[in-house]
Design an enzyme around this catalytic site. Structure first.
Site, PDB file in Angstrom:
ATOM      1  N   GLY A  12       9.148   5.457   6.093  1.00 19.39           N
ATOM      2  CA  GLY A  12       8.513   4.135   6.082  1.00 19.39           C
ATOM      3  C   GLY A  12       9.400   3.170   6.846  1.00 19.39           C
ATOM      4  CB  VAL A  64       4.923   9.089   1.817  1.00 22.08           C
ATOM      5  CG1 VAL A  64       5.968   8.745   2.855  1.00 22.08           C
ATOM      6  CG2 VAL A  64       4.091   7.888   1.422  1.00 22.08           C
ATOM      7  CG  ASN A  90      11.104   0.790   3.102  1.00 27.33           C
ATOM      8  OD1 ASN A  90      11.474  -0.086   2.308  1.00 27.33           O
ATOM      9  ND2 ASN A  90      10.366   0.517   4.170  1.00 27.33           N
ATOM     10  CB  SER A 143       8.826  -4.601  -5.876  1.00 27.15           C
ATOM     11  OG  SER A 143       8.420  -5.961  -5.915  1.00 27.15           O
ATOM     12  CE1 TYR A 156       3.804  -3.094  -3.676  1.00 27.69           C
ATOM     13  CE2 TYR A 156       4.726  -4.753  -5.141  1.00 27.69           C
ATOM     14  CZ  TYR A 156       4.818  -3.986  -3.997  1.00 27.69           C
ATOM     15  OH  TYR A 156       5.931  -4.079  -3.189  1.00 27.69           O
ATOM     16  CB  ALA A 158       2.073  -0.228 -13.108  1.00 30.77           C
ATOM     17  CE  LYS A 160       6.901  -0.959  -4.200  1.00 29.96           C
ATOM     18  NZ  LYS A 160       7.619  -0.102  -3.225  1.00 29.96           N
TER      19      LYS A 160
END
Ligand code: NAI
Length: 249
Positions: A12, A64, A90, A143, A156, A158, A160
């Site tokens: 990434g 990925v 990433n 994050s 998002y 959850a 992270k």
């Protein structure tokens, strides 16, 4: 040149924070393989930038969400460099957001597949090689929303939080074998992803930040350089938070 002679794989890595990490690693002396989904023009320009810094560099394609694709990326990096010292997972996506009672489950699954499974695949396919050598630095991108979730972005946040927990779990499996696993939890950083949530939401959040502005990708990338270096040998399973003061602990 605290990474001089090290070999790094950044998954990434073509744009945004990942690109800044590739540049910072090369400036610190590391050879850099970077992999991303598509983005041929970004890859070509980054490759030229990295090679101009007198390190070896290679651009690879990866999705990925596809374990075979991740395994192939690792194989090709090893073919090029001989060994991998540093892995950065990433790749990440987000969405425009929705409350849980209006959640689209395809969006939910896509976020978890990239943000969580992608990180797991990267570690799964690099760790056997690092165990053989008895050395490794793995840095996952989580994050600040792992620690301070916001509404309407449950998938998002959850995903992270899961990356942070996965990092701490795997860190315990490999620390005694010379491999450190840590994560970076960036705050609001000036990339394309920042604006996905909408300008009104982003501007209100930025105004409330102690530092009063978004971070630049290179301000976040310095945390990766540190964690990738031998200076960070006692950092195990940690979350490092370049976030302009949004979350303090
Ligand atoms: P970005 O959108 O500029 O970069 C994300 C990268 O992930 C892109 O290069 C993209 O092609 C890649 N990617 C997405 N899906 C992929 C897939 N299936 N396979 C391979 N690569 C894939 O965003 P940014 O901001 O640079 O994000 C980098 C990481 O930082 C992400 O994990 C993101 O969640 C995280 N992050 C970003 C913050 C921000 O404010 N920009 C804050 C906190 C975390």
């Amino acid at each position: 040149m605290i990474l001089k002679g090290r070999n790094a794989l950044v998954i990434g890595g073509a744009v945004g924070i990942g690109r800044a990490v590739c540049t910072a690693f090369a400036e610190a002396g590391a050879n850099v393989a970077f992999a991303d989904l598509g983005k041929p023009d970004d890859k070509a320009s980054l490759l030229a930038e990295l090679r101009a810094k007198s390190v070896d560099a290679v651009a690879l394609d990866v999705d990925v969400t596809d374990e075979i694709s991740v395994a192939e990326t690792v194989r090709r990096t090893l073919e090029r460099f001989g060994h991998i010292d540093i892995l950065v997972n990433n790749a990440g996506i987000t969405s425009s957001g929705a409350p849980i009672h209006r959640q689209d489950w395809d969006v939910w699954s896509a976020i978890f597949d990239v943000n969580l499974k992608g990180v797991a695949y990267g570690m799964k396919h690099v760790i056997p090689h690092m165990l053989e050598r008895g050395y490794g630095r793995i840095i996952n991108t989580s994050s600040q929303l792992a620690h301070k979730p916001v509404g309407n972005h449950g998938a998002y946040c959850a995903s992270k939080a899961a990356v942070t927990a996965l990092t701490a779990s795997v860190a315990q499996e490999v620390a005694s074998a010379g491999i450190t696993v840590n994560c970076v939890c960036p705050g609001m950083t000036n990339t394309a992803m920042l604006w996905v949530g909408g300008a009104e939401f982003v501007n209100a959040k930025l105004a409330a930040l102690p530092i009063g502005r978004a971070g630049e990708p290179d301000e976040v990338a310095s945390a990766y350089v540190y964690l990738a270096s031998d200076l960070a040998g006692f950092f195990v399973g940690q979350s490092i938070s370049p976030n302009g003061g949004d979350v303090m602990w």
